[in-house]
Design a protein around this motif. Structure first.
Motif, PDB file in Angstrom:
ATOM      1  N   VAL A 221       0.889  -1.285   0.128  1.00  0.00           N
ATOM      2  CA  VAL A 221       0.068   0.249   0.068  1.00  0.00           C
ATOM      3  C   VAL A 221       0.708   1.123  -0.029  1.00  0.00           C
ATOM      4  N   ALA A 222       1.702   1.257   0.928  1.00  0.00           N
ATOM      5  CA  ALA A 222       2.693   2.464   0.934  1.00  0.00           C
ATOM      6  C   ALA A 222       3.434   2.624  -0.390  1.00  0.00           C
ATOM      7  N   ALA A 223       3.840   1.500  -1.111  1.00  0.00           N
ATOM      8  CA  ALA A 223       4.519   1.708  -2.148  1.00  0.00           C
ATOM      9  C   ALA A 223       3.671   2.206  -3.476  1.00  0.00           C
ATOM     10  N   MET A 224       2.430   1.927  -3.275  1.00  0.00           N
ATOM     11  CA  MET A 224       1.283   2.419  -4.173  1.00  0.00           C
ATOM     12  C   MET A 224       1.105   3.870  -4.028  1.00  0.00           C
ATOM     13  N   TYR A 225       1.089   4.302  -2.800  1.00  0.00           N
ATOM     14  CA  TYR A 225       0.921   5.689  -2.861  1.00  0.00           C
ATOM     15  C   TYR A 225       2.209   6.373  -3.145  1.00  0.00           C
ATOM     16  N   SER A 226       3.389   5.998  -3.011  1.00  0.00           N
ATOM     17  CA  SER A 226       4.710   6.526  -3.662  1.00  0.00           C
ATOM     18  C   SER A 226       4.375   6.557  -4.904  1.00  0.00           C
ATOM     19  N   GLY A 227       4.182   5.517  -5.693  1.00  0.00           N
ATOM     20  CA  GLY A 227       4.159   5.395  -7.016  1.00  0.00           C
ATOM     21  C   GLY A 227       3.304   6.466  -7.592  1.00  0.00           C
ATOM     22  N   PHE A 228       2.036   6.372  -7.119  1.00  0.00           N
ATOM     23  CA  PHE A 228       1.143   7.453  -7.648  1.00  0.00           C
ATOM     24  C   PHE A 228       1.594   8.742  -7.555  1.00  0.00           C
ATOM     25  N   ALA A 229       1.983   9.246  -6.041  1.00  0.00           N
ATOM     26  CA  ALA A 229       2.613  10.460  -5.932  1.00  0.00           C
ATOM     27  C   ALA A 229       3.636  10.708  -6.987  1.00  0.00           C
ATOM     28  N   GLY A 230       4.477   9.710  -7.313  1.00  0.00           N
ATOM     29  CA  GLY A 230       5.807  10.171  -8.487  1.00  0.00           C
ATOM     30  C   GLY A 230       4.918  10.412  -9.559  1.00  0.00           C
ATOM     31  N   SER A 231       4.062   9.834 -10.079  1.00  0.00           N
ATOM     32  CA  SER A 231       3.302  10.159 -11.437  1.00  0.00           C
ATOM     33  C   SER A 231       3.001  11.587 -11.526  1.00  0.00           C
ATOM     34  N   LEU A 232       2.211  11.936 -10.329  1.00  0.00           N
ATOM     35  CA  LEU A 232       1.755  13.204  -9.966  1.00  0.00           C
ATOM     36  C   LEU A 232       3.083  14.109 -10.222  1.00  0.00           C
ATOM     37  N   LEU A 233       4.176  13.903  -9.672  1.00  0.00           N
ATOM     38  CA  LEU A 233       5.418  14.827  -9.610  1.00  0.00           C
ATOM     39  C   LEU A 233       5.713  15.149 -11.180  1.00  0.00           C
ATOM     40  N   ALA A 234       5.689  14.089 -11.845  1.00  0.00           N
ATOM     41  CA  ALA A 234       6.232  14.096 -13.448  1.00  0.00           C
ATOM     42  C   ALA A 234       5.243  14.901 -14.026  1.00  0.00           C
ATOM     43  N   MET A 235       3.924  15.090 -13.546  1.00  0.00           N
ATOM     44  CA  MET A 235       2.957  16.137 -14.190  1.00  0.00           C
ATOM     45  C   MET A 235       3.261  17.471 -13.874  1.00  0.00           C
ATOM     46  N   LEU A 236       3.475  17.605 -12.413  1.00  0.00           N
ATOM     47  CA  LEU A 236       3.673  18.856 -11.960  1.00  0.00           C
ATOM     48  C   LEU A 236       4.788  19.801 -12.750  1.00  0.00           C
ATOM     49  N   GLN A 237       5.835  18.790 -12.760  1.00  0.00           N
ATOM     50  CA  GLN A 237       7.239  19.433 -13.393  1.00  0.00           C
ATOM     51  C   GLN A 237       7.351  19.458 -14.714  1.00  0.00           C
ATOM     52  N   GLY A 238       6.375  18.456 -15.481  1.00  0.00           N
ATOM     53  CA  GLY A 238       6.531  18.362 -16.834  1.00  0.00           C
ATOM     54  C   GLY A 238       7.932  17.559 -17.260  1.00  0.00           C
ATOM     55  N   PHE A 239       8.430  16.864 -16.010  1.00  0.00           N
ATOM     56  CA  PHE A 239       9.643  16.431 -16.279  1.00  0.00           C
ATOM     57  C   PHE A 239       9.713  15.073 -15.015  1.00  0.00           C
ATOM     58  N   MET A 240      10.145  14.151 -15.610  1.00  0.00           N
ATOM     59  CA  MET A 240      10.444  13.000 -14.425  1.00  0.00           C
ATOM     60  C   MET A 240      11.984  13.040 -14.318  1.00  0.00           C
ATOM     61  N   PRO A 241      12.191  13.350 -13.096  1.00  0.00           N
ATOM     62  CA  PRO A 241      13.512  13.386 -12.350  1.00  0.00           C
ATOM     63  C   PRO A 241      14.314  12.133 -12.224  1.00  0.00           C
TER      64      PRO A 241
END
Lengths: 617, 454, 291
Positions: A221-241
């Motif tokens: 569950v914790a991993a899924m939260y992280s994974g989803f948030a990671g996807s949101l980060l990519a959209m926020l920045q327009g860039f996946m670091p």
């Protein structure tokens, strides 16, 4: 913590705060992107808090999931024709969950500091793999630029969230969804068991729960939260670091949670708010340049040293200072006189309490042959033959070091014997786990209290009862614990039996010693055992308490099979029908209390010594 | 925009041009900044975009520099930052050097003072982007700069295009920055892998002969990969050289012994070290420890500021390198001399090419904005894309409209031995100044598609 | 591509790296084994050793003084840290200990950056040990050969302290059972302080003797810390022998994989750790006692 009286107060307050944030925070100097970033860290933090705050598993490897989820979504959105950002985020989440499952299998083989080190190491593998072998897909050091802002396909039209505040709405929505789900998990039976694992994993297991599977569940569950948030980060920045995979990312998640306070779900959000605000403030307002990290480091160390439970904990502490906690003051005010024998007589008969069915009702319920346990060269138990019949109450005595506790541990499958065989209710349980043994109806109350100290009496008993009601493992993540059929009845009748009916809402840490001892027995009882082992139930009690407890045990004994170890020979003789004497890991003699009392061998080998010891205790 | 009217207080930007055109004195000009805050006029055909017009409505305009102050490229980043600081100071004070490079500045650009904001990027794209977003929100920056890692430059390129805010990479050696990852909103002043390879390649073949064996050391990201490829292609095609091994190491590697051992046993005669920043210093120092130097000849295709200072002339003596700038060029170029003097006066040491690139980049930006007479990004871009010949510290240069790359000279240097050094910073001897048009690839060869203006 | 010369050279690299990792890891494992604290600032201690040595070197020009300064300064830092901060964390959950040492690590690194900047610093090896030694089948940097000797001696000294002295006896007893040692009337507080100091010193010593090989910078300890974890997990937490064995194994894995493709060397290291975890969950020489 969510209270029973106002079930949705946290949800409502959070929703209000999320709505108010865009109107308030900018005046405090927060930039919109900073606020969006806080939400993303907060979302990672919810999952991490379930893992760390609720289950006690400190992972320094969340970056692996954060990065994997984000990279997967970013890859879909930039390198393939895929354009649905929400679906991409869900794909990222699921991939992170799968990775979480695989890593969990490995890392959860160990606990504590070892677990922390393994998560660090595994996260580093992901970093290296992402960087080198997979750089054709992930961009390596370059990362993946060109991720589109979030969009929502409504069929007839597609909404795009490209301005900061539009994105805020999008992220705030998902943060809220994440929080609501996490709150439901926390309030579910699984949530209660996670806290049980945090407080006392061994006891949680002994009460019939498959703690490994629950730990794996929360890890995923914790991993899924992280994974989803990671996807949101990519959209926020327009860039996946690529930085998302770095140890520093995991470290930040841990630090933000520690600053905000673990065990409240929204602690990480608060921690992220403070963290990002200070980072911005030090860098852009104070122009500290590279020194900002030093200042933040010092602030962090001071927080850890002085604010043990983070900011939320501090707020709660202050609140309690102003308004003393009701439950804490309750025992001195309303508990009144200590429960007496009179109270015991008015308690419901023990037969009301459930008991697991056994295949037979006469003849042997437990049969042990040739049981031997060696630790290295040391022989703890040697070639023990032992048999208990249905409905029998058996006592076991023996001097210190006679191997009584080891013997019990083997019976409850906490320790695997070196040789020999244990048959319970017609079934060979020699190599079964402790949780399985409990599920079969065999459980033990411990010599030293093994309670869930940070939880209330009700929660303690619920943990025990849930094992019987739900079985070893069940994924009822979203079901309220109060909605579990038959749970409250089981808790209340058990509590009444051990005279804790008035104390159900009291935290265990506030109980008196005698109450804790009774709860210890209550925990074992609440699992509805058909065979109950009691390891020194009278240990550490005053003479008055001993009398009461013996009466309690007698009432429990009704229709139940029990084996009792104790040093208090007189009490034991009053309680049991037959006694087995152990000495130096072997059975010395077995017989009725009268036979044992008059047995010369026992008197010489054992009784002489024990009186001195009892005197000393 | 109404260009004809001189309405006091209403269109200060434009009135400023007229003031200057009319040749009015400084006294008149200095009145204008005080009027700056009242608001710019923008017509219907210029809709708000990015930080325009919000970013240029105050009395000053802000520039954000995301620069590595920690990590592998920290040393070079600190030097670049000084270059930007000096440029901003010169723009705001009409320094004669800046006035030469961008004649229409007047104690600022278009009546606004320039403010430089900076944050540590640690040469990490993520950190750079985060800082950039904060600056956009808080300061409404109208120009972004800083990279020192092409990974940052590429990420910032895409970000600049998305946010519609101009960007000038600082040091960025990757072919991709104005190649396949080029964008409409980004312009690069400095040289890069392909130019370096085409400049240093002929000298290597001429000096060392054909059919030699070379080992490469490459940092594992866009700069390393593209630069190594450019140099490799030149040497193998034009010189018949053999690449015996290419050791690719992650950015920030500390211990290069494993890589160096592979090179030691590869039979290479030349060690072409594409590593940069601290990686270059450490790998070269360790190559010496392993006896690879001076057994093999070290070549640095993309010279590293301060490497000679950190590693010492015992390593850089005799080493061939391509660079953007070296301070001894002051003997040949008066503008370079002005720059080196001004820089040394302020900071106490002579600038390296990171500072030079930073300074010139800002000068060119100031020139374009003042020439365009507008902060509206498409106006500035179109001014830039005219491709006019403009001055730099090293003579005239121009930007290519097709890929936004400056066509500017590449400097070839050779390391001096300690005994030949005339002062403690006299590490390199300039052996050639190669004109940019001789070494730059045809536009479009690296797949540049610039994207939209709006 | 394969050549015996390269193979043997890489084995040597692995041995040097492995010995160094063994020394750093043994410091970490002694602290953990005795105090039950996993010191996440251990990498920073390694870095501090390098800087303290560098300062001493620039003042005196003597490499020997630099080594002593590096080791003793970090020991002092360890003792002070233990007294001021770590001591108050023995009774707190393991998670708090991790958090505070993690934070301390950041503070150490950033303090050094504050005073010395990000520019890397070099401590040259003593003249006697600089240059190259031909070994017949290959040439090898003299100092790296010497480093192998220096670290081996350091490990032997550490072994001697742990296994042949009274303090070592107490430390090892403490690893078994801190309560018991306490009940024997030994001033466990002082022992803990000393152990933290010795463990930190091992890292600091490694930091300065490694400085001539890899120039020092504020973040030089970060990568080392993670590698140290892997070593300790492979060898077994709390086991001195395990740290040494784990270090040597890790060194060889990194070096020999590099021969084929350096990009995979760390991946292989972690694969090895995974294997150990699956086959021997408590590490090669670890026991189930401590968690």
């Amino acid at each position: 913590m969510p209270t029973r009286q106002r079930p949705y107060i946290v949800e409502i307050l959070t929703a209000l705060a999320l709505i108010a944030a865009p109107f308030v925070l900018p005046h405090l100097g927060f930039a919109p992107t900073t606020i969006n970033r806080i939400l993303i860290w907060g979302l990672v933090g919810i999952g991490f808090d379930l893992l760390f705050g609720f289950t006690g598993l400190l992972s320094f490897g969340q970056a692996a999931f954060f990065g994997t989820g984000g990279m997967f979504a970013a890859y879909l959105l930039t390198q393939t024709p895929f354009s649905n950002t929400i679906a991409a985020a869900f794909v990222g989440m699921i991939v992170a969950g799968i990775i979480g499952y695989l890593i969990g299998l490995l890392a959860l083989r160990r606990t504590g500091i070892y677990f922390a080190m393994i998560t660090v190491a595994i996260a580093e593998v992901f970093f290296f793999v992402e960087f080198n072998p997979l750089s054709a897909y992930t961009g390596g050091e370059n990362g993946l630029p060109g991720v589109p802002p979030p969009n929502l396909n409504l069929g007839f039209t597609t909404l795009t969230f490209d301005s900061n505040w539009e994105m805020y709405g999008f992220f705030a929505f998902w943060y809220f969804v994440g929080l609501v789900i996490a709150l439901r998990i926390v309030r579910s039976p699984v949530g209660l068991l996670l806290r049980a694992i945090r407080d006392n994993p061994l006891r949680a297991q002994a009460l019939g729960h498959n703690i490994h599977s629950y730990k794996l569940t929360v890890f995923i569950v914790a991993a899924m939260y992280s994974g989803f948030a990671g996807s949101l980060l990519a959209m926020l920045q327009g860039f996946m670091p690529p930085d998302a995979f770095m140890f520093a990312t995991s470290g930040e998640i841990v630090m933000q949670t520690a600053i905000g306070g673990a065990g409240w779900l929204f602690g990480p959000l608060l921690g992220a708010t403070v963290w990002l605000f200070l980072a911005d403030f030090f860098q852009t307002t104070l122009n500290l340049g590279a020194t900002w990290k030093l200042v933040l480091g010092i602030v962090f160390v001071l927080l850890v040293v002085f604010l043990r439970h983070g900011l939320v904990g501090a707020i709660v502490d202050v609140y309690h200072l102003v308004r003393p906690r009701k439950s804490a003051t309750a025992p001195t005010v309303d508990a009144g006189p200590r429960p007496s024998l009179a109270a015991a007589r008015t308690s419901p008969p023990a037969s009301e309490l459930r008991r697991k069915r056994t295949t037979g009702s006469t003849g042997p319920i437990l049969e042990v042959t040739g049981l031997t346990k060696r630790y290295g060269g040391l022989v703890a138990n040697s070639d023990i033959d032992f048999r208990v019949d249905h409905g029998e109450i058996r006592g076991i005595i023996g001097p210190n070091g006679a191997g009584k506790s080891t013997f019990f541990k083997m019976l409850t499958c906490e320790v695997i014997p070196t040789a020999g065989k244990i048959v319970f209710d017609g079934r060979d349980i020699t190599t079964l786990g402790v949780a399985d043994a409990c599920q079969l109806g065999l459980t033990k109350s411990y010599q030293i209290n093994q309670l869930f100290d940070r939880l209330t009496v009700r929660q303690n008993l619920a943990i025990a009862a849930l094992g019987e009601i739900r079985g070893k493992f069940k994924l009822d993540l979203l079901k309220g614990v109060s909605k579990v059929a038959g749970l409250d009845a089981q808790i209340e009748s058990t509590a009444a039996l051990v005279h804790l009916g008035e104390r159900l809402e009291t935290p265990v840490s506030d109980l008196a010693y005698g109450e804790k001892r009774r709860l210890e027995i209550g925990l074992a009882l609440a699992t509805s055992p058909s065979l109950l082992l009691l390891d020194e139930p009278l240990a550490g009690m005053s003479p008055q308490e001993r009398v009461e407890t013996v009466a309690l045990l007698k009432s429990i004994a009704h229709g139940r099979t029990m084996i009792v170890i104790d040093h208090d020979i007189d009490s034991l003789f009053e309680l049991v029908e037959r006694i087995t004497v152990l000495q130096e890991g072997r059975v010395l003699v077995e017989g009725t209390p009268e036979e044992i009392r008059t047995n010369a061998e026992v008197q010489e080998a054992y009784l002489g010594g024990i009186h001195d010891e009892a005197g000393a205790a | 925009m109404s260009q004809s009217k001189f309405t006091k207080g209403k269109a200060p930007v434009l009135s400023r041009r007229r003031v200057l055109h009319a040749g009015m004195g400084i006294a008149g000009a200095t009145l204008i900044p005080g009027l700056g805050g009242i608001g710019a006029v923008h017509a219907q055909d210029k809709p708000a975009m990015g930080t325009w017009p919000a970013g240029s409505q105050g009395s000053s305009v802000a520039i954000a520099a995301m620069v590595p102050l920690t990590g592998t490229y920290a040393v070079q980043g600190a030097d670049e930052l000084k270059g930007w600081e000096l440029a901003v100071e010169h723009i705001n004070t009409n320094h004669p050097l800046m006035k030469t490079l961008a004649p229409k500045i007047n104690n600022g650009v278009l009546g606004k003072k320039v403010v430089l904001k900076h944050a540590d990027s640690a040469a990490k794209p993520n950190q750079a982007l985060q800082a950039a977003q904060t600056f956009i929100n808080q300061d409404k920056v109208i120009l972004m700069t800083g990279s020192t890692s092409s990974a940052v430059a590429v990420a910032m390129n895409k970000f600049a295009q998305r946010e519609k805010i101009l960007y000038m990479p600082g040091i960025s050696g990757s072919n991709d920055t104005t190649g396949k990852d080029c964008v409409r909103y980004s312009f690069r002043q400095g040289f890069y892998g392909e130019m370096a390879a085409n400049a240093i390649g002929p000298v290597m073949v001429k000096q060392f002969g054909k059919n030699r064996k070379a080992a490469f050391m490459t940092p594992d990201y866009t700069y390393g990969h593209t630069t190594t490829k450019s140099v490799m292609d030149y040497l193998t095609k034009e010189g018949g050289w053999t690449v015996v091994t290419n050791q690719v190491s992650p950015l920030g590697t500390q211990d290069f012994s494993q890589y160096l051992t592979n090179i030691a046993n590869s039979g290479a005669e030349f060690l072409i070290n594409v590593n940069w920043g601290r990686d270059a210093v450490l790998s070269s120092q360790q190559a010496k420890q392993f006896g690879l130097l001076p057994k093999m000849t070290l070549v640095l295709p993309y010279q590293i500021p301060f490497m000679a200072k950190e590693a010492g002339p015992e390593i850089t003596a005799g080493v061939l390198a391509a660079t953007d700038f070296w301070w001894t060029l002051e003997d040949k170029y008066p503008l370079a001399k002005q720059f080196v003097e001004a820089f040394q006066k302020k900071y106490g040491y002579r600038p390296e090419w990171g500072a030079e690139n930073a300074y010139v980049s800002f000068a060119h930006w100031a020139r374009m904005v003042t020439e365009a007479g507008s902060f509206y990004p498409p106006d500035v871009i179109k001014q830039w894309e005219k491709g006019e010949t403009i001055p730099s510290l090293l003579g005239d240069v121009h930007y290519r409209p097709q890929d936004h790359q400056a066509v500017r000279p590449v400097i070839l240097v050779r390391g001096k031995a300690k005994k030949d050094m005339k002062n403690p910073e006299d590490f390199w001897e300039v052996i050639d100044i190669v004109p940019g048009d001789k070494v730059i690839q045809p536009p479009g060869e690296f797949g540049c598609k610039l994207g939209d203006y709006t | 591509m394969f050549s015996w010369g390269n193979f043997i050279s890489q084995c040597f690299n692995g041995l040097v790296l492995g010995a160094l990792l063994a020394l750093i890891s043994s410091g970490l494992t002694i602290i953990y084994g005795t105090l039950g604290v996993l010191n996440l600032a251990h990498g920073a201690m390694f870095m501090l050793g390098g800087y303290a040595g560098w300062v001493a070197y620039t003042q005196t020009g003597s490499f020997i003084v630099a080594i002593m300064a590096g080791a003793l300064f970090v020991m002092l830092v360890g003792v002070v840290t233990e007294r001021l901060i770590i001591r108050h964390f023995y009774a707190r959950p393991a998670e708090d200990q991790l958090l505070v040492t993690f934070g301390l690590g950041i503070v150490f690194v950033e303090t050094v950056r504050f005073f010395f900047g990000s520019l890397s610093k070099t401590v040259p090896p003593p003249a006697l040990l600089s240059g190259i030694t031909p070994l017949g089948f290959m040439v090898y940097p003299t100092y790296r050969l010497a480093l192998l000797g220096i670290v081996t001696v350091a490990l032997l000294v550490l072994y001697f302290i742990l296994y042949r002295t009274r303090i070592g006896m107490i430390v090892r007893a403490g690893i078994e059972d801190a309560v018991m040692v306490d009940s024997l009337g030994i001033n466990i507080q002082k022992v803990f302080m000393l152990v933290f100091g010795i463990g930190a010193m091992a890292a600091g010593f490694a930091g300065i003797v490694n400085a001539p090989v890899v120039a020092i910078a504020p973040d030089v300890g970060d990568a080392i810390l993670v590698q140290t974890f892997v070593v300790v997990v492979i060898g077994g937490v709390g086991s001195f022998g395990g740290a040494v064995l784990g270090g040597l194994i890790a060194g060889q894995i990194i070096s020999l994989t590099s021969m084929i493709d350096p990009a995979y060397s760390y991946v292989m290291l972690f694969v090895a750790m995974t294997l150990v975890l699956v086959l021997r969950p408590y590490g090669l020489l670890g026991t189930a006692g401590r968690e």
